[in-house]
Write a protein that holds these residues in place. Sequence first.
Motif, short mmCIF file in Angstrom:
data_model
loop_
_atom_site.label_atom_id
_atom_site.label_comp_id
_atom_site.label_asym_id
_atom_site.label_seq_id
_atom_site.Cartn_x
_atom_site.Cartn_y
_atom_site.Cartn_z
N THR A 666 0.84 -1.19 0.00
CA THR A 666 0.00 0.00 0.00
C THR A 666 0.88 1.25 0.00
OG1 THR A 666 -0.09 0.07 2.42
CG2 THR A 666 -1.79 -1.24 1.29
N ARG A 667 0.24 2.37 -0.23
CA ARG A 667 0.99 3.63 -0.23
C ARG A 667 1.60 3.90 1.15
NH1 ARG A 667 -3.28 7.76 -2.74
NH2 ARG A 667 -4.65 6.42 -1.49
N ARG A 668 0.86 3.55 2.19
CA ARG A 668 1.40 3.77 3.54
C ARG A 668 2.61 2.88 3.78
NH1 ARG A 668 -2.97 3.75 8.05
NH2 ARG A 668 -3.31 5.77 7.05
N LEU A 669 2.55 1.64 3.28
CA LEU A 669 3.69 0.74 3.45
C LEU A 669 4.90 1.29 2.71
CD1 LEU A 669 3.67 -3.12 3.28
CD2 LEU A 669 5.24 -1.86 1.82
N LEU A 670 4.70 1.75 1.47
CA LEU A 670 5.82 2.29 0.69
C LEU A 670 6.39 3.55 1.33
CD1 LEU A 670 4.57 1.76 -2.98
CD2 LEU A 670 6.27 0.42 -1.73
N TRP A 671 5.51 4.37 1.91
CA TRP A 671 6.00 5.58 2.56
C TRP A 671 6.89 5.23 3.75
CZ3 TRP A 671 7.55 10.23 2.66
CH2 TRP A 671 7.61 10.95 3.86
N ARG A 672 6.43 4.27 4.56
CA ARG A 672 7.25 3.87 5.71
C ARG A 672 8.54 3.21 5.25
NH1 ARG A 672 4.20 0.24 9.91
NH2 ARG A 672 6.20 0.51 10.97
N ALA A 673 8.44 2.34 4.21
CA ALA A 673 9.62 1.59 3.78
C ALA A 673 10.63 2.47 3.04
CB ALA A 673 9.20 0.42 2.89
N TRP A 674 10.14 3.23 2.07
CA TRP A 674 11.05 4.03 1.24
C TRP A 674 11.22 5.45 1.75
CZ3 TRP A 674 8.73 2.47 -4.20
CH2 TRP A 674 9.08 1.13 -4.47
N GLY A 675 10.10 6.10 2.09
CA GLY A 675 10.18 7.51 2.46
C GLY A 675 10.80 7.74 3.82
N LEU A 676 10.58 6.86 4.78
CA LEU A 676 11.10 7.06 6.13
C LEU A 676 12.34 6.20 6.37
CD1 LEU A 676 7.81 7.23 8.24
CD2 LEU A 676 9.27 9.12 7.49
N MET A 677 12.12 4.90 6.61
CA MET A 677 13.25 4.05 7.00
C MET A 677 14.29 3.93 5.88
SD MET A 677 11.34 1.08 9.27
CE MET A 677 9.95 0.84 8.17
N GLY A 678 13.82 3.82 4.61
CA GLY A 678 14.77 3.69 3.51
C GLY A 678 15.63 4.92 3.33
N THR A 679 15.01 6.10 3.43
CA THR A 679 15.77 7.35 3.25
C THR A 679 16.78 7.54 4.37
OG1 THR A 679 13.89 8.37 2.12
CG2 THR A 679 15.56 9.85 3.07
N VAL A 680 16.36 7.31 5.61
CA VAL A 680 17.30 7.44 6.74
C VAL A 680 18.45 6.46 6.58
CG1 VAL A 680 17.55 7.19 9.23
CG2 VAL A 680 15.53 8.32 8.29
N SER A 681 18.13 5.23 6.17
CA SER A 681 19.18 4.22 6.00
C SER A 681 20.15 4.62 4.89
CB SER A 681 18.55 2.86 5.67
OG SER A 681 17.71 2.41 6.71
N ALA A 682 19.63 5.14 3.77
CA ALA A 682 20.50 5.53 2.65
C ALA A 682 21.44 6.65 3.07
CB ALA A 682 19.64 5.96 1.47
N ILE A 683 20.91 7.62 3.81
CA ILE A 683 21.77 8.72 4.29
C ILE A 683 22.87 8.17 5.19
CG2 ILE A 683 21.82 10.78 5.73
CD1 ILE A 683 18.97 11.39 4.71
N ALA A 684 22.50 7.26 6.09
CA ALA A 684 23.49 6.69 7.01
C ALA A 684 24.55 5.89 6.26
CB ALA A 684 22.79 5.81 8.04
N VAL A 685 24.14 5.13 5.25
CA VAL A 685 25.08 4.30 4.48
C VAL A 685 26.07 5.17 3.73
CG1 VAL A 685 25.27 2.73 2.50
CG2 VAL A 685 23.55 2.31 4.28
N MET A 686 25.58 6.17 3.03
CA MET A 686 26.49 7.01 2.25
C MET A 686 27.40 7.82 3.17
SD MET A 686 25.90 5.98 -0.67
CE MET A 686 27.20 7.02 -1.35
N ALA A 687 26.87 8.26 4.30
CA ALA A 687 27.72 8.99 5.24
C ALA A 687 28.85 8.11 5.76
CB ALA A 687 26.85 9.50 6.41
N ALA A 688 28.53 6.85 6.07
CA ALA A 688 29.56 5.93 6.55
C ALA A 688 30.60 5.66 5.47
CB ALA A 688 28.91 4.62 7.00
N PHE A 689 30.16 5.48 4.21
CA PHE A 689 31.07 5.20 3.11
C PHE A 689 32.06 6.36 2.92
CE2 PHE A 689 31.91 5.72 -1.49
CZ PHE A 689 32.61 4.56 -1.74
N PHE A 690 31.52 7.57 2.85
CA PHE A 690 32.40 8.73 2.62
C PHE A 690 33.28 9.01 3.84
CE2 PHE A 690 29.26 9.92 -0.73
CZ PHE A 690 30.15 9.94 -1.79
#
Length: 837
Positions: A666-690
């Motif tokens: 559902t849209r709510r599931l995608l928002w939680r998965a991609w918009g919230l947890m996914g975005t925070v995780s991506a920022i953390a991953v790239m920050a750790a890499f750099f």
Amino acid sequence: MLRQFTHPLALLLWLAAGLAMVSGSVVLGLAILAVIVLNALLAFFQEEHAEHAVEALNAYLPQHAWILRDGHRTQVLARDLVPGDVLFIDEGERISADARLIDGSIEVDMSALTGESVPVERGGGDIDESQRPLDSPVLVFSGTTCVAGSAVGVVHRTGSHTELGRVAALSRQVRSTMSPLERQVRRVAWLIAAVAIAVGLLFLPLGLFAGLSLAAAFLFAIGLLVANVPEGLLPTITLALAAGARSLARLGAVVKRLSSVETLGCTAVICTDKTGTLTQNRMRVIEVVPDGASEPLISAAALCTTATAGADQLGDPTEIALLDHASAAGLSIEPSRRDNQRLRLFRFEPELMRMSTLDLVGDRKVLHTKGAPEQVLPRCTMNDEAGLQWQRRVDDMTARGLRVLAVAIRDLTAENPDMDREAAERQLTFLGLIGMLDPPRPEVADAVRQCHNAGIRVHVVTGDNGRTAAEIARQVGIRAQRVIDGAALDQMSENQLDDVLTSGDEIIFARALPEAKLRIADALHHLGVVVAMTGDGVNDAPALRRADIGVAMGRSGTDVAREAATVVITDDNFATITAGIREGRRVFANVRKFVMYIFAHAVPEVVPFVVFALAGGTVPLPLTVLQILAIDLGTETLPALALGREPAEAGLMDQPPRSTSENVITRRLLWRAWGLMGTVSAIAVMAAFFAVLLRSGWHPGDPTGPGTPLYHTYLQATTMSFAAIVACQVGTAFASRTAWASLKSVGVTTNRLVLGGIAFELIFACAVIYLPALQYVFGSAALDAWMLLLLLPMPLAVWGVDEIYRWRLRRQPAHNRHGPLHAARVTVAPVDHPAHK
């Protein structure tokens, strides 16, 4: 097996493997092929099951029969019977072919064909004015059982030409369809495939435009494909359904088709049989009138029997109930002593609807008579007013669904014991009435109440009579507004039947034939209503195959019904069906939880490749494809499986049935998965890499390949990206455990499997990072202490963002908070489906 290799997600992985081989990455290509094979084998062996409904008919038929051949009574194999054979039928035997009786009379248990619990009478020489073969007073049918009497008949149909064979033909014509979850997963798979291919095709020229070599561009496209394909989704769903199936087995429901676990959760209508499902499948005496004369009444009724009770029950269920009741009242009738004191026996005759025995009682000769009130009352010595009063009592008892027997006696001590039956059964002294009923199971009423709270309607579809079914329905709380018998149903058009089924009422369909049950299941299916159909007889097999959920009785059901069904209830209990629906709803809710958990990691897996492409090679690839596979199939799998065992959230059975068109995603599931947890995780991953690269003095464009000074730093940086995703997975696992409630309310330790899964993924990640053999395979390197400290706040950050979102969600109105599952009940309008034409 072939379908497992051609699933949309499998096709996408085939494409990725092909691209890897073409680009020279043979190891990567072989790894993806191994993933395809493992997924296919797992799905195949978990879902494979055999349906042998037609073959089970062979085991259901008796092997031998007694016939008249060449003037002698002889025993032959049942398969050798031919039309024209003279068939001998005795008490306790299963009938081997359809036959027309020419002599004698018997009582036949036809429940396997009609679903009716009470034996029916059949006799030779009766006038046949019936409209249906099953109602004929002179016909008996293959697969039914003679419970009393003996008769001779002429075989007129054998094998596939019998009524039993006709039911088998109906079963062959019915084809099973995909479950709602199967359709949803296939739809999601095609969506993922389309997105992955589109993203790959879009960014491939972008990578070339950014200055990447063709090999690097191919590697980039492969990375995007693999990152967008949740390799663990199919096995995770399969194993979660298998876990649900094991839970149902512990509850007494054996699931033959894994997807049926989820289908149970969206059941909107239950079409239940009566005998053995709502009831205990055992006739019992529940009323004796008048109470003051109960002792002689019960004794007389028990003496007028030929059955045996106790451990070795044999005979008419009605007579067994009479003997059991006499024993419970302290008037135990020993069958052998009863038979030794019997002087004459006037067997039950279908046309007379009564039975009498002449017995020695002390030094007297007493005739005991029992039978239908309309046959016994006129033969008793009573005035008209008394007769009317007793008839009113009979009407009252039958209106309550009771089977009523009238009992009378006559002292024949001074009479000629050889008088004929007509003379003996006159001037009777009426003793009273006995009302019997197959009582409902005590736990069914609560199960029906749970169904109503969950917005599930319960129809009774039975071969029994309408009054009995209506009374049982009333006792268990089924709010039946109408009783429709088989003849009335046959006269209904498809549109009329749709109007009945969409009226919102609960209906009793009485005297239902196999075609009628199949027609009801087919109509509900085409109306888009998920229906669970129960049954135990051969006659139920076609409807069990056609229904979304065919539920067979394991204890009293026939092999044919069990093989045709997708779920077998081992305790024959309606309450187990309700428990199965609850489990199905829990499984679907948990499927959403681990889908969200898996999807949340797509963003941090895709973003590194996007950064790599947009940087045009000035930034090295932050995450390798093999490391993605290690995440998707290694660290991710066990926590996802553990989420499949998450306990149900409060109020699960207070929600209306979920529509089959409602998506898993559902849209709510995608928002939680991609918009919230996914975005925070991506920022953390790239920050750790750099952070790792910059600390070692890296600048954009510096070479990081093998043999360069920064090569070890680059290995540590990609390993840091891998470790950061694993750290974020820990926060995602805790956040995904609930759809809206706080983690504190469900308890951190209530699902210990999640804790075990997290422990495993951390151990596996450490092995990938620190074991030399795995370092060689996955291109990883050991991390320094400061790098590990950098990972510690990442789980809290991911979980915390989602916890704040769910806190805001709880502050919203209830209908917004719960989403589609708590929406108002939808009334299904009749549609002009293909069956109408």
